[in-house]
Write a protein that holds these residues in place. Structure first.
Motif, mmCIF file in Angstrom:
data_model
loop_
_atom_site.group_PDB
_atom_site.id
_atom_site.type_symbol
_atom_site.label_atom_id
_atom_site.label_comp_id
_atom_site.label_asym_id
_atom_site.label_seq_id
_atom_site.Cartn_x
_atom_site.Cartn_y
_atom_site.Cartn_z
ATOM 1 N N ASP A 31 -6.003 -84.313 -36.088
ATOM 2 C CA ASP A 31 -6.420 -85.672 -35.723
ATOM 3 C C ASP A 31 -6.222 -85.970 -34.245
ATOM 4 O OD1 ASP A 31 -7.022 -86.271 -38.434
ATOM 5 O OD2 ASP A 31 -4.893 -86.650 -38.811
ATOM 6 N N ALA A 32 -6.526 -84.981 -33.402
ATOM 7 C CA ALA A 32 -6.315 -85.181 -31.971
ATOM 8 C C ALA A 32 -7.447 -84.554 -31.159
ATOM 9 C CB ALA A 32 -4.960 -84.610 -31.555
ATOM 10 N N PRO A 33 -8.682 -85.054 -31.306
ATOM 11 C CA PRO A 33 -9.778 -84.540 -30.483
ATOM 12 C C PRO A 33 -9.600 -84.965 -29.028
ATOM 13 C CG PRO A 33 -10.491 -86.460 -31.730
ATOM 14 C CD PRO A 33 -9.117 -86.123 -32.221
ATOM 15 N N GLY A 34 -9.982 -84.086 -28.117
ATOM 16 C CA GLY A 34 -9.914 -84.411 -26.698
ATOM 17 C C GLY A 34 -8.502 -84.551 -26.162
ATOM 18 N N ARG A 35 -7.525 -83.992 -26.827
ATOM 19 C CA ARG A 35 -6.131 -84.092 -26.403
ATOM 20 C C ARG A 35 -5.759 -82.882 -25.536
ATOM 21 N NH1 ARG A 35 -1.446 -86.606 -28.547
ATOM 22 N NH2 ARG A 35 -2.940 -88.069 -29.479
ATOM 23 N N GLU A 36 -4.986 -83.122 -24.502
ATOM 24 C CA GLU A 36 -4.518 -82.034 -23.657
ATOM 25 C C GLU A 36 -3.403 -81.248 -24.350
ATOM 26 O OE1 GLU A 36 -3.281 -83.249 -19.779
ATOM 27 O OE2 GLU A 36 -5.317 -83.110 -18.958
ATOM 28 N N VAL A 37 -3.492 -79.939 -24.293
ATOM 29 C CA VAL A 37 -2.442 -79.046 -24.772
ATOM 30 C C VAL A 37 -1.998 -78.194 -23.593
ATOM 31 C CG1 VAL A 37 -1.853 -77.152 -26.316
ATOM 32 C CG2 VAL A 37 -3.359 -78.990 -27.117
ATOM 33 N N ILE A 38 -0.717 -78.297 -23.233
ATOM 34 C CA ILE A 38 -0.179 -77.571 -22.083
ATOM 35 C C ILE A 38 0.518 -76.311 -22.571
ATOM 36 C CG2 ILE A 38 1.311 -77.706 -20.050
ATOM 37 C CD1 ILE A 38 1.108 -80.768 -20.306
ATOM 38 N N VAL A 39 0.141 -75.183 -22.021
ATOM 39 C CA VAL A 39 0.732 -73.895 -22.381
ATOM 40 C C VAL A 39 1.791 -73.550 -21.333
ATOM 41 C CG1 VAL A 39 0.279 -71.467 -22.892
ATOM 42 C CG2 VAL A 39 -1.490 -73.188 -23.344
ATOM 43 N N LYS A 40 3.040 -73.375 -21.792
ATOM 44 C CA LYS A 40 4.136 -73.103 -20.861
ATOM 45 C C LYS A 40 4.847 -71.805 -21.220
ATOM 46 C CE LYS A 40 5.140 -78.004 -19.929
ATOM 47 N NZ LYS A 40 6.207 -79.031 -19.848
ATOM 48 N N LEU A 41 5.324 -71.138 -20.190
ATOM 49 C CA LEU A 41 6.122 -69.925 -20.329
ATOM 50 C C LEU A 41 7.571 -70.255 -19.988
ATOM 51 C CD1 LEU A 41 6.575 -66.712 -20.253
ATOM 52 C CD2 LEU A 41 6.131 -66.953 -17.803
ATOM 53 N N LEU A 42 8.525 -69.792 -20.802
ATOM 54 C CA LEU A 42 9.934 -69.925 -20.457
ATOM 55 C C LEU A 42 10.269 -68.804 -19.485
ATOM 56 C CD1 LEU A 42 12.646 -71.351 -20.858
ATOM 57 C CD2 LEU A 42 13.117 -69.738 -22.707
ATOM 58 N N ASP A 43 10.413 -69.162 -18.210
ATOM 59 C CA ASP A 43 10.705 -68.177 -17.174
ATOM 60 C C ASP A 43 12.211 -68.118 -16.964
ATOM 61 O OD1 ASP A 43 10.378 -66.300 -15.213
ATOM 62 O OD2 ASP A 43 9.842 -67.745 -13.661
ATOM 63 N N VAL A 44 12.927 -67.625 -17.955
ATOM 64 C CA VAL A 44 14.378 -67.469 -18.023
ATOM 65 C C VAL A 44 15.083 -68.808 -18.172
ATOM 66 C CG1 VAL A 44 16.454 -66.521 -16.940
ATOM 67 C CG2 VAL A 44 14.300 -65.306 -16.748
ATOM 68 N N ASN A 45 15.093 -69.639 -17.119
ATOM 69 C CA ASN A 45 15.829 -70.899 -17.226
ATOM 70 C C ASN A 45 14.990 -72.118 -16.859
ATOM 71 O OD1 ASN A 45 15.656 -70.440 -14.515
ATOM 72 N ND2 ASN A 45 17.780 -70.944 -14.050
ATOM 73 N N ARG A 46 13.677 -71.947 -16.821
ATOM 74 C CA ARG A 46 12.790 -73.071 -16.534
ATOM 75 C C ARG A 46 11.409 -72.777 -17.107
ATOM 76 N NH1 ARG A 46 9.312 -72.219 -12.132
ATOM 77 N NH2 ARG A 46 9.614 -70.197 -11.097
ATOM 78 N N TYR A 47 10.627 -73.826 -17.264
ATOM 79 C CA TYR A 47 9.264 -73.651 -17.753
ATOM 80 C C TYR A 47 8.307 -73.455 -16.582
ATOM 81 C CZ TYR A 47 10.548 -75.358 -22.435
ATOM 82 O OH TYR A 47 11.113 -75.523 -23.682
ATOM 83 N N SER A 48 7.327 -72.571 -16.779
ATOM 84 C CA SER A 48 6.196 -72.424 -15.861
ATOM 85 C C SER A 48 4.929 -72.751 -16.629
ATOM 86 C CB SER A 48 6.114 -70.995 -15.314
ATOM 87 O OG SER A 48 7.269 -70.665 -14.577
ATOM 88 N N VAL A 49 4.103 -73.617 -16.075
ATOM 89 C CA VAL A 49 2.851 -73.989 -16.738
ATOM 90 C C VAL A 49 1.836 -72.876 -16.541
ATOM 91 C CG1 VAL A 49 0.947 -75.634 -16.804
ATOM 92 C CG2 VAL A 49 3.283 -76.451 -16.454
#
Length: 380
Positions: A31-49
């Motif tokens: 139920d979420a058309p047109g919604r942004e989905v952000i893909v992130k990588l856990l780069d050891v101790n922080r997220y990278s988009v």
């Protein structure tokens, strides 16, 4: 409340979203058309988009993620600040995710991602239970017997979860999902694995993972943290078996802003106590355990120099006012960046050091009975 955080430095090597035939994520956000989905990588101790996707009219999305052979990656899907799904992907995985905007999800095509989901659900249940019991404890402020009962339940819940964590890492020692288990923490200063001897568990998992993923950034970071914990364990063993040693100086402001040096305290025995004012169980420790001991031994030459590691000084001040703590309370507002944290190698709160005749007598006392036993010997 943070579920876990991998605390170590590592080389930055971003996994880039590309058209390569490596690892594919296909998903549906209900139920979420047109919604942004952000893909992130856990780069050891922080997220990278890695990428930002947009769902189609049916809420579907897909992407490819570059994952090197033998170097699985922790990948997380977000919608705004809400985590939709947690994935542990190996090269060539083809995973399908069905999620909703509340953070509930199902995943297929990755056994490690299923294990990661199990780990996170277990911790979430534990953390929710701890919060509920802490609130129950606060609500029972007029009943000491009820507070004692709740305190027993909090201890039982913690011990049971700790044992489940030990069981998990012993069952799956070659799974990277052991790493978030080792780093579970109720907050910055309340890790589940907080004892010096937990270095042994870190070493077991680290050595097991190195046989499978020797080039993994997560395993290399775990090796550094394991070595740090082993050094701390050895330090505790040396202090515990050696003659008394001097202590590093601390000078911090109290609640009125007056700086107080640890070395200027005129007392036969000092308890140097590091604690977190944002953690309910540690607030309970002040009233249930430290205050009775203070009242019993203060007239005989006992003092407490209480260092709060909470950066929110207004919160700290409100706790002091509510609890009317009679001993020396200090806080520089720097949290984990405080020089006192580094001087005493504080990795978890609460942590206590007993100082007598200008020297450290013991570290990480095992409980109020152990403290009273030492005080009875030192304050005859």
């Amino acid at each position: 409340m943070k579920s876990y955080k991998i605390l170590a430095a590592g080389a930055v090597l971003l996994a880039l979203v590309s058209c390569s035939k490596s690892t594919r994520i296909s998903g549906t956000l209900s139920d979420a058309p047109g919604r942004e989905v952000i893909v992130k990588l856990l780069d050891v101790n922080r997220y990278s988009v890695l990428d930002t996707l947009t769902t189609d009219a049916q809420g579907r999305f897909s992407c490819k993620v570059d994952v090197s052979e033998g170097q699985p990656e922790f990948i997380y899907l977000f919608s705004g600040d809400t985590k939709l799904a947690s994935l542990l992907l190996e090269a060539g995985d083809k995973v399908t995710v069905v999620a909703d905007t509340l953070g509930n999800y199902e995943v297929e095509g990755s056994e490690e991602s299923l294990r990661l989901r199990q780990v996170e659900q277990s911790f979430s249940s534990f953390a929710s239970g701890m919060i509920a019991l802490s609130e129950e404890y606060d609500a029972a402020q007029n009943s000491e017997s009820q507070r004692a009962s709740v305190n027993t339940e909090i201890t039982r819940l913690f011990i049971n979860h700790y044992r489940e964590c030990i069981k998990y890492i012993n069952t799956y020692p070659k799974s990277l999902t052991c790493i978030p288990v080792l780093y579970e923490s109720l907050n910055e200063y309340s890790p589940v694995f907080s004892q010096p001897t937990d270095a042994l568990h870190f070493r077991m998992v680290c050595d097991s993972l190195k046989t499978v993923y020797p080039e993994s950034r997560y395993v290399k970071a775990l090796e550094k943290e394991t070595a740090r914990r082993e050094n701390l364990m050895q330090l505790n063993m040396r202090i515990g078996s050696a003659d008394p040693v001097g202590f590093p100086e601390i000078e911090m402001p109290d609640q009125s802003g007056r700086k107080v040096k640890l070395s200027t305290i005129e007392a036969k025995v000092i308890l140097l106590h590091f604690w977190d004012a944002s953690e309910p169980t540690q607030k309970m420790l002040n009233i249930d355990e430290l205050l009775p001991i203070y009242k019993q031994y203060h007239s005989r030459g006992f003092e407490i120099y209480s260092v709060c590691v909470t950066p929110d000084k207004s919160l700290w001040a409100s706790v002091l006012k509510a609890q009317k703590l009679p001993w020396i309370n200090v806080n520089d507002g720097l949290g984990a960046g405080s020089p006192a944290i580094r001087l005493y190698n504080i990795t978890a709160a609460p942590t206590s050091f007993l100082i007598a005749e200008g020297s450290i007598r013991d570290v990480r006392l095992s409980g109020p009975e152990a403290l009273k036993k030492e005080l009875s010997k030192l304050l005859k």
